[in-house]
Design an enzyme around this catalytic site. Structure first.
Site, PDB file in Angstrom:
ATOM      1  N   THR A   2      -2.117   2.358   6.354  1.00  0.00           N
ATOM      2  CA  THR A   2      -1.555   1.146   5.760  1.00  0.00           C
ATOM      3  C   THR A   2      -1.469   0.084   6.849  1.00  0.00           C
ATOM      4  O   THR A   2      -1.205   0.399   8.006  1.00  0.00           O
ATOM      5  CB  THR A   2      -0.159   1.384   5.153  1.00  0.00           C
ATOM      6  OG1 THR A   2       0.387   0.137   4.718  1.00  0.00           O
ATOM      7  CG2 THR A   2       0.798   2.027   6.146  1.00  0.00           C
ATOM      8  N   GLY A   3      -1.722  -1.166   6.452  1.00  0.00           N
ATOM      9  CA  GLY A   3      -1.639  -2.223   7.459  1.00  0.00           C
ATOM     10  C   GLY A   3      -2.699  -3.277   7.242  1.00  0.00           C
ATOM     11  O   GLY A   3      -3.072  -3.577   6.104  1.00  0.00           O
TER      12      GLY A   3
ATOM     13  N   THR B  71       0.841  -1.199   0.000  1.00  0.00           N
ATOM     14  CA  THR B  71       0.000   0.000   0.000  1.00  0.00           C
ATOM     15  C   THR B  71       0.879   1.253   0.000  1.00  0.00           C
ATOM     16  O   THR B  71       1.922   1.277   0.643  1.00  0.00           O
ATOM     17  CB  THR B  71      -0.906   0.016   1.238  1.00  0.00           C
ATOM     18  OG1 THR B  71      -1.683  -1.173   1.250  1.00  0.00           O
ATOM     19  CG2 THR B  71      -1.840   1.224   1.230  1.00  0.00           C
TER      20      THR B  71
END
Lengths: 181, 133
Positions: free
Chosen positions: B51-52, B1
């Site tokens: 993100t993640g 991402t």
């Protein structure tokens, strides 16, 4: 009060400190290059929207990062891309999911925001919306990189041996857990 | 991402995020990136990109929660991101970048690392990968 400011990311997760120096430097260089793109837009009085779109386009075109070229593989061995953009001054927003042939999804997301009365298109509909625009199109294998392909193959093999274990395996030798997008 | 957030010289904020998703994802799985308010959000207070672990970020409507926490608690961007990372998400879940209307920047994560960089008009430049760099 700052006149302008920008931040960017290229993903989070498990990133080993043992990352080889050569690869580490590639990531630093990629981040610097993207930052420079944003700096040039904002320093010359450009808009925040232009800055974030141009920065994300740059990162989408960099095969090191999981977006655009360099995207990970789906279970079926293809690439499906998602993107979103939002204008804080108007609450305008544009988003897409499941794109397969749009080279820079963030640019199409901006068109959804500015040129359509809607916010979110998915899958076949998102591709159909792209057909009505001038965004650059590519074959799905444009997004292929050997490193991501090998990562995907290892994931497939691991899933066959022990699906539960595959959930925990670090797939990109040094970077990112399976659960991360 | 990947993602970016920015404040321009007109005082406007914007956020953008793009992703290839997660490796080996099944048919039709969608993460947080295109979900406005979860992985991407901007208003008059702040611009956020996440993100993640997408499912966790969505459950907590994370990006919008950061902006709301700032607005309703008179909190700083740094405090708001810290709140979501420590009180809403679990260790190892996510990272966020954000900028507020005054040009304050924050890049925080509860993962081992996050590829990140920032710059402002005063010349403050940061390029980092790991948490403790």
């Amino acid at each position: 009060q700052k006149e302008w400011a920008i931040a960017l990311h290229g993903g989070a997760g498990t990133i080993s400190q043992d990352l080889p120096d050569t690869i580490k430097q590639q990531y630093y260089d990629g981040l610097e290059e993207a930052l420079r793109v944003g700096e040039l837009v904002l320093r010359d009085g450009g808009s925040a929207l232009d800055a974030v779109e141009q920065v994300v386009r740059n990162l989408e075109d960099n095969p090191l990062f999981n977006a655009g070229k360099g995207s990970v593989f789906t279970k079926d061995g293809t690439h499906e891309l998602d993107a979103a953009i939002m204008d804080g001054s108007t609450l305008g927003a544009g988003a897409l999911t499941g794109l397969t042939t749009v080279k820079n999804p963030i640019t199409l997301a901006r068109k959804v925001m500015t040129d359509s009365p809607h916010i979110f298109f998915s899958g076949v509909g998102a591709e159909e919306y792209a057909n009505q625009t001038d965004v650059e199109r590519v074959e799905n294998d444009h997004f292929h990189t050997d490193q991501r392909y090998q990562q995907w193959q290892r994931a497939q093999e691991q899933a066959l041996v022990d699906p539960a274990e595959a959930e925990k395996t670090s797939l990109y030798d040094w970077i990112e857990d399976l659960k991360f997008g | 991402t990947v993602g970016a957030v920015a404040l321009d010289s007109d005082g406007k904020l914007a956020a953008a995020t793009s992703t290839g998703g997660m490796t080996n994802k099944q048919f039709g799985r969608v993460g947080d990136v295109p979900i406005i308010g979860s992985g991407t959000f901007a208003n008059h207070v702040a611009a956020i990109s996440a993100t993640g672990w997408g499912e966790q970020i969505m459950r907590n409507v994370s990006a919008n929660t950061i902006a709301n926490y700032m607005e309703f608690n008179d909190a700083t961007l740094e405090q708001a991101i810290q709140f979501v990372l420590s009180q809403r998400l679990n260790p190892g879940d996510a990272g966020f970048i954000g900028v507020d209307r005054n040009g304050n920047l924050s890049m925080q994560m509860n993962t081992a690392g996050m590829f990140r960089a920032s710059l402002d008009s005063d010349g403050n430049r940061v390029v980092m990968i790991w948490q403790d760099e």
